[in-house]
Design a protein around this motif. Structure first.
Motif, mmCIF file in Angstrom:
data_model
loop_
_atom_site.group_PDB
_atom_site.id
_atom_site.type_symbol
_atom_site.label_atom_id
_atom_site.label_comp_id
_atom_site.label_asym_id
_atom_site.label_seq_id
_atom_site.Cartn_x
_atom_site.Cartn_y
_atom_site.Cartn_z
ATOM 1 N N LEU A 39 0.805 -1.232 0.000
ATOM 2 C CA LEU A 39 0.000 0.000 0.000
ATOM 3 C C LEU A 39 0.835 1.279 0.000
ATOM 4 N N LYS A 40 2.095 1.153 0.400
ATOM 5 C CA LYS A 40 3.044 2.283 0.321
ATOM 6 C C LYS A 40 2.642 3.478 1.178
ATOM 7 N N ASN A 41 1.758 3.253 2.122
ATOM 8 C CA ASN A 41 1.287 4.355 2.962
ATOM 9 C C ASN A 41 0.982 3.771 4.328
ATOM 10 N N ARG A 42 1.642 4.315 5.331
ATOM 11 C CA ARG A 42 1.585 3.731 6.665
ATOM 12 C C ARG A 42 0.176 3.633 7.226
ATOM 13 N N GLN A 43 -0.561 4.732 7.084
ATOM 14 C CA GLN A 43 -1.911 4.756 7.665
ATOM 15 C C GLN A 43 -2.833 3.737 6.979
ATOM 16 N N ASP A 44 -2.760 3.723 5.647
ATOM 17 C CA ASP A 44 -3.571 2.755 4.894
ATOM 18 C C ASP A 44 -3.184 1.330 5.264
ATOM 19 N N ALA A 45 -1.863 1.115 5.377
ATOM 20 C CA ALA A 45 -1.368 -0.228 5.692
ATOM 21 C C ALA A 45 -1.883 -0.668 7.056
ATOM 22 N N GLU A 46 -1.857 0.259 8.005
ATOM 23 C CA GLU A 46 -2.286 -0.103 9.361
ATOM 24 C C GLU A 46 -3.797 -0.356 9.414
ATOM 25 N N GLU A 47 -4.550 0.457 8.692
ATOM 26 C CA GLU A 47 -6.004 0.247 8.664
ATOM 27 C C GLU A 47 -6.349 -1.086 7.997
ATOM 28 N N ALA A 48 -5.662 -1.358 6.894
ATOM 29 C CA ALA A 48 -5.907 -2.625 6.187
ATOM 30 C C ALA A 48 -5.547 -3.805 7.084
ATOM 31 N N LEU A 49 -4.444 -3.656 7.784
ATOM 32 C CA LEU A 49 -3.983 -4.747 8.641
ATOM 33 C C LEU A 49 -4.962 -4.979 9.796
ATOM 34 N N GLN A 50 -5.469 -3.884 10.340
ATOM 35 C CA GLN A 50 -6.458 -3.986 11.421
ATOM 36 C C GLN A 50 -7.697 -4.729 10.909
ATOM 37 N N ASP A 51 -8.136 -4.326 9.740
ATOM 38 C CA ASP A 51 -9.282 -4.973 9.108
ATOM 39 C C ASP A 51 -8.997 -6.473 8.904
ATOM 40 N N ALA A 52 -7.792 -6.764 8.412
ATOM 41 C CA ALA A 52 -7.414 -8.160 8.153
ATOM 42 C C ALA A 52 -7.431 -8.977 9.443
ATOM 43 N N PHE A 53 -6.901 -8.410 10.518
ATOM 44 C CA PHE A 53 -6.868 -9.143 11.788
ATOM 45 C C PHE A 53 -8.284 -9.425 12.306
ATOM 46 N N VAL A 54 -9.193 -8.470 12.129
ATOM 47 C CA VAL A 54 -10.577 -8.694 12.574
ATOM 48 C C VAL A 54 -11.222 -9.790 11.717
ATOM 49 N N ARG A 55 -10.948 -9.737 10.409
ATOM 50 C CA ARG A 55 -11.484 -10.789 9.514
ATOM 51 C C ARG A 55 -10.946 -12.159 9.885
ATOM 52 N N VAL A 56 -9.647 -12.188 10.174
ATOM 53 C CA VAL A 56 -9.021 -13.462 10.534
ATOM 54 C C VAL A 56 -9.696 -14.014 11.794
ATOM 55 N N PHE A 57 -9.917 -13.143 12.765
ATOM 56 C CA PHE A 57 -10.564 -13.591 14.012
ATOM 57 C C PHE A 57 -11.946 -14.184 13.718
ATOM 58 N N ASN A 58 -12.715 -13.455 12.911
ATOM 59 C CA ASN A 58 -14.068 -13.929 12.616
ATOM 60 C C ASN A 58 -14.074 -15.226 11.817
ATOM 61 N N ALA A 59 -13.005 -15.419 11.022
ATOM 62 C CA ALA A 59 -12.951 -16.616 10.170
ATOM 63 C C ALA A 59 -12.286 -17.797 10.876
ATOM 64 N N LEU A 60 -11.687 -17.554 12.032
ATOM 65 C CA LEU A 60 -10.950 -18.632 12.731
ATOM 66 C C LEU A 60 -11.749 -19.929 12.902
ATOM 67 N N PRO A 61 -13.029 -19.852 13.282
ATOM 68 C CA PRO A 61 -13.775 -21.105 13.443
ATOM 69 C C PRO A 61 -13.874 -21.920 12.156
ATOM 70 N N ARG A 62 -13.685 -21.257 11.016
ATOM 71 C CA ARG A 62 -13.785 -21.978 9.734
ATOM 72 C C ARG A 62 -12.419 -22.434 9.211
ATOM 73 N N PHE A 63 -11.342 -22.067 9.920
ATOM 74 C CA PHE A 63 -9.998 -22.448 9.472
ATOM 75 C C PHE A 63 -9.789 -23.944 9.720
ATOM 76 N N GLU A 64 -9.366 -24.653 8.658
ATOM 77 C CA GLU A 64 -9.340 -26.124 8.758
ATOM 78 C C GLU A 64 -7.952 -26.745 8.800
ATOM 79 N N TRP A 65 -6.917 -25.926 8.918
ATOM 80 C CA TRP A 65 -5.531 -26.426 8.978
ATOM 81 C C TRP A 65 -5.130 -27.192 7.730
#
Ligand SMILES: [Zn+2]
Lengths: 198, 186
Positions: A39-65
């Motif tokens: 993203l080449k922009n710190r703020q955008d990168a951090e917001e995207a990453l925050q979003d990604a971490f929340v998505r990952v949390f919500n998707a964890l029950p569906r993660f099948e290894w």
């Protein structure tokens, strides 16, 4: 790392949601490196990453290894950043010419010998880090996944969804661009040292 | 002398060559300084790239992520509470207005079949009446408007029910949730 992730994920799925902080803490900086490369922009990168971490949390029950947590996690980070680039009208792609596997046919001239330089010097270290930062946008993420996330070609394919040939070609070109830029800069160091001696 | 290809140099650096190719390259490297230097440089680049300090997320990043995750649960039970409060209140109001309508035959011109004035005891209907009066004049006036404008008994009841549902739906959606929701946030 794999077992550590698994243990924490089992705790989270068992109801200990606060344990997710450990997972975020463990992966945030390396993930930030990838997000910023894209993203080449710190703020955008951090917001995207925050979003990604929340998505990952919500998707964890569906993660099948079926893959490692790390590969699955970076696929989500990569996709969130790619869709952010899409919103900016900068789809994460390079031209066919750059992606062509013929890029691997690039050869060094037989008389192209790297100048002598102390390979452990902090000067060389600084040059290489600076040149890594200057890699073209299309190569940065692949390069980061290979070296920072320590992923294999196959794992990078899984994360990015790019064809194997494209991944190999990008990595090859990135490394050669880096090599040439570094050699050029080392040449300058050598030159300036010789001038000083003379 | 045929030098190693760039691809071979990178694969040798990564330790990704098969045994035979690895041996072949090693043989060449023993006699070729140029390729040796190239591999040393690639090894140095790889080592530094591998150990480059990751870009740190700003302080408080973990807390910000967790704030999105833990309050999700807190928010959900608060929302549930607000929802159920609103529904209970709305149901009570509908019953109150219906009860008021049933227990005031003169007002609603409900046809009296014979002896029975109302099947609701007088004391209960009085309580309903007081409760409804306290709800507010506007609702009361609007209700009376509907009652006056519609002549027939059944339509009185239906209109009254629809009106009370509308009033209470609005109350539930806009007043109760907004007010309670604001208080929960603070
Ligand atoms: Zn050679």
């Amino acid at each position: 790392m794999y077992d550590q992730d698994r243990a924490v994920i089992e705790r989270i799925l068992g109801g200990d949601k606060k344990a997710y902080a450990e997972l975020v803490e463990r992966h945030k900086d390396k993930a930030m490196t990838l997000a910023l490369k894209m993203l080449k922009n710190r703020q955008d990168a951090e917001e995207a990453l925050q979003d990604a971490f929340v998505r990952v949390f919500n998707a964890l029950p569906r993660f099948e290894w079926k893959s490692s947590f790390s590969t699955w996690f970076y696929r989500i980070v990569y996709n969130v950043c790619a869709s952010e680039l899409g919103k900016r009208n900068e789809p994460h792609q390079v031209s066919i010419q750059e992606d062509n596997e013929d890029a691997q046919a690039v050869e060094l001239a037989s008389d192209d010998t790297p100048p002598d330089v102390a390979l452990e010097s902090s000067e060389l270290n600084a040059i290489i880090l600076k040149e890594i930062d200057r890699l073209p946008d299309a190569y940065g993420p692949t390069f980061a996944l290979f070296f920072v996330q320590d992923m294999s070609y196959d794992e990078i394919v899984e994360v990015t969804g790019l064809p194997l040939g494209t991944v190999k070609a990008r990595l090859f070109r990135a490394r050669m661009l880096l090599r040439n830029a570094v050699v050029k800069r080392i040449g300058n160091i050598d030159g300036s040292k010789q001038e000083k001696v003379a | 002398m045929t030098h190693l290809t760039t691809k071979q140099i990178l694969q040798f650096t990564d330790g990704a060559l098969d045994y035979a190719s690895q041996a072949q390259c090693t043989q060449h490297l023993a006699v070729c300084e140029r390729c040796r230097k190239e591999i040393d440089l690639q090894k140095a680049i790889s080592k530094i790239a591998r150990h480059q300090p990751p870009i740190q997320a700003t302080s408080g990043f973990v807390q910000r992520v967790m704030a999105h995750i833990i309050p999700q649960q807190q928010k959900s039970w608060k929302t549930k509470l607000i929802d159920s409060l609103g529904n209970v209140f709305a149901m009570a109001m509908v019953l109150a207005i219906l009860g008021y309508a049933i227990s005031n035959p003169s007002l609603f011109q409900i046809q009296q079949q014979s002896k029975t004035q109302s099947f609701i005891p007088q004391s209960v209907s009085d309580t309903y009446a007081k409760f409804i009066q306290s709800v507010g004049q506007q609702a009361g006036e609007a209700t009376q408007q509907v009652m006056k404008s519609t002549g027939r008994d059944n339509s009185n009841m239906i209109s009254l029910t629809i009106l009370s549902l509308l009033i209470l739906g609005a109350l539930d959606q806009f007043v109760l949730k907004r007010y309670l929701g604001m208080r929960m946030k603070h």
